[in-house]
Design an enzyme around this catalytic site. Structure first.
Site, PDB file in Angstrom:
ATOM      1  N   HIS A   1       0.824  -1.216   0.000  1.00 19.66           N
ATOM      2  CA  HIS A   1       0.000   0.000   0.000  1.00 19.66           C
ATOM      3  C   HIS A   1       0.850   1.253   0.000  1.00 19.66           C
ATOM      4  O   HIS A   1       2.009   1.264   0.420  1.00 19.66           O
ATOM      5  CB  HIS A   1      -0.942   0.013   1.217  1.00 19.66           C
ATOM      6  N   CYS A   2       0.248   2.328  -0.528  1.00 23.59           N
ATOM      7  CA  CYS A   2       0.767   3.678  -0.357  1.00 23.59           C
ATOM      8  C   CYS A   2      -0.380   4.497   0.208  1.00 23.59           C
ATOM      9  O   CYS A   2      -1.270   3.922   0.849  1.00 23.59           O
ATOM     10  CB  CYS A   2       1.301   4.249  -1.679  1.00 23.59           C
ATOM     11  N   MET A   3      -0.399   5.808   0.004  1.00 27.38           N
ATOM     12  CA  MET A   3      -1.474   6.602   0.589  1.00 27.38           C
ATOM     13  C   MET A   3      -2.792   6.378  -0.141  1.00 27.38           C
ATOM     14  O   MET A   3      -3.824   6.128   0.464  1.00 27.38           O
ATOM     15  CB  MET A   3      -1.090   8.092   0.550  1.00 27.38           C
TER      16      MET A   3
END
Length: 264
Positions: free
Chosen positions: A125-127
């Site tokens: 995941h990222c933002m």
């Protein structure tokens, strides 16, 4: 910000900002979903499945829902944004990339390969789940599956249509493709068109073959002889001239539509 407010960090990103008042987090950029996003909030609560039983792709919002992750059997989390906190260290095994600008593909892939050997399910995941984390997944597919950049990107885009890789990150992927294969022959991702539910992607990526030649008309394949040589001389007259018989008929019928030509 008052002391009481600082005692209650955001329940999603773990930082101190007025989430309920739509204030954007100054650390990681987290915000309350816009009205256009709220319709898809229920769907976006679940990460996207990239490789069955193993690899998931999502946002920080996905990573913050521990019960949903557990319900899908996810035990490991690859965090690609150093500013995002790892919220549940007692429940998941975390690995966080330490560079906020350059994506450390080899570091991330090493962690994912270990998860695959351990038969563990992992969330990357990222933002927003649109740029950095999809790039890591694309790089992993290139390394583990032997696919080129375009093929890997199409695989991820088909399973998570919201993916929107920026130009700077795409250039890093091109460089990584060149590192793996000695060249980068992928076109700009901006030019790619994606239609959900369309025809299955061709992962052979065979080159486009030359078009099939259009059959040559029979009359042009006469060994170089003129087509006029095959017409009886008495039935063909060059130019706009008329036969003597037709000319006489026209002169005898002045009310006809054809205007006789002046032979002077």
């Amino acid at each position: 910000m008052r002391k009481r407010e600082r005692e209650n960090p955001c329940g999603i990103c773990g930082h101190y900002h007025k989430y309920e008042e739509e204030e954007v987090c100054g650390i990681c950029g987290h915000r309350i979903p816009l009205s256009s996003d709220k319709s898809s909030l229920q769907v976006s609560a679940f990460p996207s499945l990239i490789l069955p039983g193993f690899l998931y792709l999502g946002s920080y919002d996905n990573a913050s829902r521990s019960e949903l992750l557990k319900s899908q059997g996810i035990t490991h989390v690859l965090n690609t944004v150093p500013a995002c906190q790892n919220l549940y260290k007692n429940s998941f095994t975390y690995h966080c990339l330490q560079d906020g600008k350059i994506l450390l593909f080899d570091d991330a892939i090493q962690f994912l390969e270990q998860c695959e050997r351990d038969k563990a399910r992992v969330l990357v995941h990222c933002m927003s789940g649109k740029n950095r984390s999809p790039a890591i997944v694309v790089a992993f597919l290139m390394k583990s599956k032997g696919w080129r950049l375009l093929q890997s990107y199409q695989w991820v885009k088909e399973r998570r249509p919201s993916v929107d890789i920026g130009q700077a990150v795409y250039q890093q992927l091109q460089e990584y493709e060149q590192k793996l294969y000695g060249s980068s022959n992928s076109s700009n991702l901006v030019l790619l068109s994606f239609q959900p539910g369309g025809a299955p992607l061709n992962f052979g990526l065979s080159e486009v073959k030359d078009p099939v030649p259009v059959p040559i008309p029979a009359f042009s394949n006469l060994g170089g002889a003129s087509i006029f040589a095959h017409l009886p001389p008495q039935e063909f007259t060059f130019g706009a001239g008329q036969t003597q018989k037709n000319l006489s008929e026209n002169l005898a019928n002045p009310s006809g539509s054809d205007i006789p030509m002046d032979n002077a």
